[in-house]
Design a protein around this motif. Structure first.
Motif, PDB file in Angstrom:
ATOM      1  N   ASN A 238     -32.500  15.415  26.130  1.00 47.31           N
ATOM      2  CA  ASN A 238     -31.943  15.078  24.607  1.00 47.31           C
ATOM      3  C   ASN A 238     -30.752  14.320  24.731  1.00 47.31           C
ATOM      4  O   ASN A 238     -29.510  14.882  25.119  1.00 47.31           O
ATOM      5  N   GLU A 239     -30.756  13.116  24.406  1.00 45.68           N
ATOM      6  CA  GLU A 239     -29.686  12.252  24.427  1.00 45.68           C
ATOM      7  C   GLU A 239     -28.402  12.656  23.730  1.00 45.68           C
ATOM      8  O   GLU A 239     -27.274  12.364  24.386  1.00 45.68           O
ATOM      9  N   LYS A 240     -28.466  13.321  22.873  1.00 46.41           N
ATOM     10  CA  LYS A 240     -27.282  13.806  22.078  1.00 46.41           C
ATOM     11  C   LYS A 240     -26.683  15.292  22.393  1.00 46.41           C
ATOM     12  O   LYS A 240     -25.698  15.891  22.125  1.00 46.41           O
ATOM     13  N   GLY A 241     -27.626  16.069  23.556  1.00 49.51           N
ATOM     14  CA  GLY A 241     -27.317  17.327  23.674  1.00 49.51           C
ATOM     15  C   GLY A 241     -28.248  18.235  22.900  1.00 49.51           C
ATOM     16  O   GLY A 241     -28.933  18.000  22.128  1.00 49.51           O
ATOM     17  N   VAL A 242     -28.087  19.522  23.530  1.00 48.42           N
ATOM     18  CA  VAL A 242     -28.891  20.685  22.681  1.00 48.42           C
ATOM     19  C   VAL A 242     -28.237  20.939  21.325  1.00 48.42           C
ATOM     20  O   VAL A 242     -27.278  20.759  20.971  1.00 48.42           O
ATOM     21  N   ASP A 243     -29.229  21.498  20.463  1.00 51.13           N
ATOM     22  CA  ASP A 243     -28.880  21.866  19.181  1.00 51.13           C
ATOM     23  C   ASP A 243     -28.101  23.327  18.993  1.00 51.13           C
ATOM     24  O   ASP A 243     -27.438  23.528  18.192  1.00 51.13           O
ATOM     25  N   ALA A 244     -28.432  24.150  20.140  1.00 53.16           N
ATOM     26  CA  ALA A 244     -27.960  25.485  20.221  1.00 53.16           C
ATOM     27  C   ALA A 244     -27.728  25.891  21.598  1.00 53.16           C
ATOM     28  O   ALA A 244     -28.751  25.506  22.399  1.00 53.16           O
ATOM     29  N   ALA A 245     -26.910  26.550  21.932  1.00 55.68           N
ATOM     30  CA  ALA A 245     -26.681  26.934  23.648  1.00 55.68           C
ATOM     31  C   ALA A 245     -26.395  28.743  23.309  1.00 55.68           C
ATOM     32  O   ALA A 245     -25.593  28.845  22.568  1.00 55.68           O
ATOM     33  N   PHE A 246     -27.007  29.618  24.312  1.00 54.48           N
ATOM     34  CA  PHE A 246     -26.872  30.658  24.359  1.00 54.48           C
ATOM     35  C   PHE A 246     -26.165  31.112  25.676  1.00 54.48           C
ATOM     36  O   PHE A 246     -27.164  30.964  26.841  1.00 54.48           O
ATOM     37  N   GLU A 247     -25.156  31.712  25.671  1.00 53.13           N
ATOM     38  CA  GLU A 247     -24.547  32.122  26.767  1.00 53.13           C
ATOM     39  C   GLU A 247     -25.016  33.842  27.105  1.00 53.13           C
ATOM     40  O   GLU A 247     -24.390  34.543  26.267  1.00 53.13           O
ATOM     41  N   CYS A 248     -25.713  33.741  28.266  1.00 51.70           N
ATOM     42  CA  CYS A 248     -26.322  35.118  28.242  1.00 51.70           C
ATOM     43  C   CYS A 248     -25.608  35.531  29.684  1.00 51.70           C
ATOM     44  O   CYS A 248     -26.387  36.577  30.377  1.00 51.70           O
TER      45      CYS A 248
ATOM     46  N   SER B 142     -23.051  20.843  27.132  1.00 55.23           N
ATOM     47  CA  SER B 142     -24.208  20.444  26.787  1.00 55.23           C
ATOM     48  C   SER B 142     -24.766  20.477  25.373  1.00 55.23           C
ATOM     49  O   SER B 142     -25.680  19.725  24.894  1.00 55.23           O
ATOM     50  N   ILE B 143     -23.769  20.861  24.365  1.00 61.10           N
ATOM     51  CA  ILE B 143     -24.076  21.217  23.188  1.00 61.10           C
ATOM     52  C   ILE B 143     -23.938  19.844  22.331  1.00 61.10           C
ATOM     53  O   ILE B 143     -22.768  19.051  22.577  1.00 61.10           O
ATOM     54  N   ARG B 144     -24.859  19.420  21.223  1.00 61.54           N
ATOM     55  CA  ARG B 144     -24.412  18.206  20.558  1.00 61.54           C
ATOM     56  C   ARG B 144     -23.434  18.353  19.842  1.00 61.54           C
ATOM     57  O   ARG B 144     -22.940  19.514  19.203  1.00 61.54           O
ATOM     58  N   MET B 145     -22.696  17.478  19.116  1.00 64.75           N
ATOM     59  CA  MET B 145     -21.659  17.366  17.993  1.00 64.75           C
ATOM     60  C   MET B 145     -22.321  18.045  16.903  1.00 64.75           C
ATOM     61  O   MET B 145     -23.492  17.862  16.443  1.00 64.75           O
ATOM     62  N   GLY B 146     -21.708  19.155  16.457  1.00 69.84           N
ATOM     63  CA  GLY B 146     -22.277  19.831  15.158  1.00 69.84           C
ATOM     64  C   GLY B 146     -23.251  21.226  15.780  1.00 69.84           C
ATOM     65  O   GLY B 146     -23.682  21.650  14.819  1.00 69.84           O
ATOM     66  N   GLY B 147     -23.553  21.200  16.866  1.00 76.13           N
ATOM     67  CA  GLY B 147     -24.382  22.181  17.310  1.00 76.13           C
ATOM     68  C   GLY B 147     -23.822  23.623  17.396  1.00 76.13           C
ATOM     69  O   GLY B 147     -22.499  23.987  17.109  1.00 76.13           O
ATOM     70  N   GLU B 148     -24.632  24.638  17.740  1.00 74.27           N
ATOM     71  CA  GLU B 148     -24.074  26.054  17.779  1.00 74.27           C
ATOM     72  C   GLU B 148     -24.070  26.579  19.183  1.00 74.27           C
ATOM     73  O   GLU B 148     -25.208  26.248  19.941  1.00 74.27           O
TER      74      GLU B 148
END
Length: 285
Positions: free
Chosen positions: A238-248, A261-267
């Motif tokens: 995904n060129e813009k990065g992921v929509d959400a990232a979960f740190e586990c 890795s997260i896109r601008m405005g992602g969670e």
């Protein structure tokens, strides 16, 4: 009955204890399955943490060691106390393992998990699932379908961690997400996201855990952060990065991978489990 009892750091004993008394408003349960949480391991290696000590009894239960461990449990109701109306003998159930101060609002909107001094059944006292039987207040016992295998039902408590994290991410339909860490919480978080139709990327250095994640089909992409540039791999997908990232994982490189890795405005959310409490942080990149 037999029970696994925490005495102190490095000291857990399986021993015979009396069966619990089922009081008014309580439910007696024959424990079928109980998971061993990472929290139980931390108590053994570094405790007491949530467990009480001789010097510091649990402020709500008043208990001191030994206490019976185990909070990821399923079982079958064997007795209902006076005043119990929503359950009957023979029901298949799981336990929401909270200990909260008297008078706490335990409704769904009560935020009882944030109550002062709250703790957990199987850590702070009130019995535990690593025993043959347990007695629990009706409020914390949830009926499940009889056709749901009880070994799978024991995963409902950790599954709720991943489910809550994905819900908090407020994902749009068919989002792309990164899950860092394929331990039990990471796998369950990925499984929830995948079941909701999202594209899931897993980053996990352990070959054994990556293999288990692939066998479980909980993600679309599986990378090794020791060999792979996670940021580059994510942006190839995904060129813009992921929509959400979960740190586990609760390690710094995992947190950094999420930020990269997260896109601008992602969670970004930390899907971590402490006892049965969950820390979920939202990060607006």
């Amino acid at each position: 009955m037999r029970a696994a009892r925490f005495y102190d750091r490095g000291d857990i004993r399986v021993e015979e204890i009396n069966e619990p008394v089922v009081k008014a408003g309580q439910v007696g349960i024959d424990v079928a399955w109980c998971g061993i949480c990472g929290t139980d391991l931390h108590e053994f290696l570094d405790g007491p943490i949530f467990c009480p000590s001789a010097e510091h009894p649990n402020p709500i239960t008043g208990e001191v060691p030994p206490v019976t461990l185990g909070h990821e449990m399923s079982g079958i109701v064997n007795f209902v106390g006076q005043g119990v109306s929503g359950l009957k003998v023979g029901d298949h159930v799981v336990v929401e393992p909270y200990i909260v101060p008297e008078g706490t609002d335990t409704s769904e909107t009560g935020h009882y998990n944030l109550s002062e001094g709250s703790n957990f059944i199987g850590l702070g006292g009130n019995g535990g699932g690593l025993a043959e039987k347990i007695s629990v207040d009706e409020r914390w016992v949830h009926k499940i379908p009889d056709d749901l295998p009880l070994d799978e039902a024991a995963l409902i408590e950790p599954l709720s961690v991943g489910y809550h994290a994905v819900e908090r991410a407020n994902l749009n339909e068919k989002s792309t997400v990164l899950v860092v860490g394929a331990g039990p919480i990471g796998l369950l978080t990925a499984a929830v996201a995948k079941a909701q139709g999202h594209t899931v990327i897993i980053s996990e250095p352990s070959g054994l855990r990556r293999k288990k994640a692939q066998e479980a089909e909980v993600a679309d992409y599986f990378f090794n952060p020791i060999e792979d540039d996670i940021q580059a791999k994510v942006h190839q997908i995904n060129e813009k990065g992921v929509d959400a990232a979960f740190e586990c994982t609760s390690v710094q490189p995992g947190f950094d991978a999420c930020l990269d890795s997260i896109r601008m405005g992602g969670e970004q959310l930390l899907s971590l489990q402490f006892g049965v409490n969950q820390l979920v942080l939202t990060w607006q990149n």
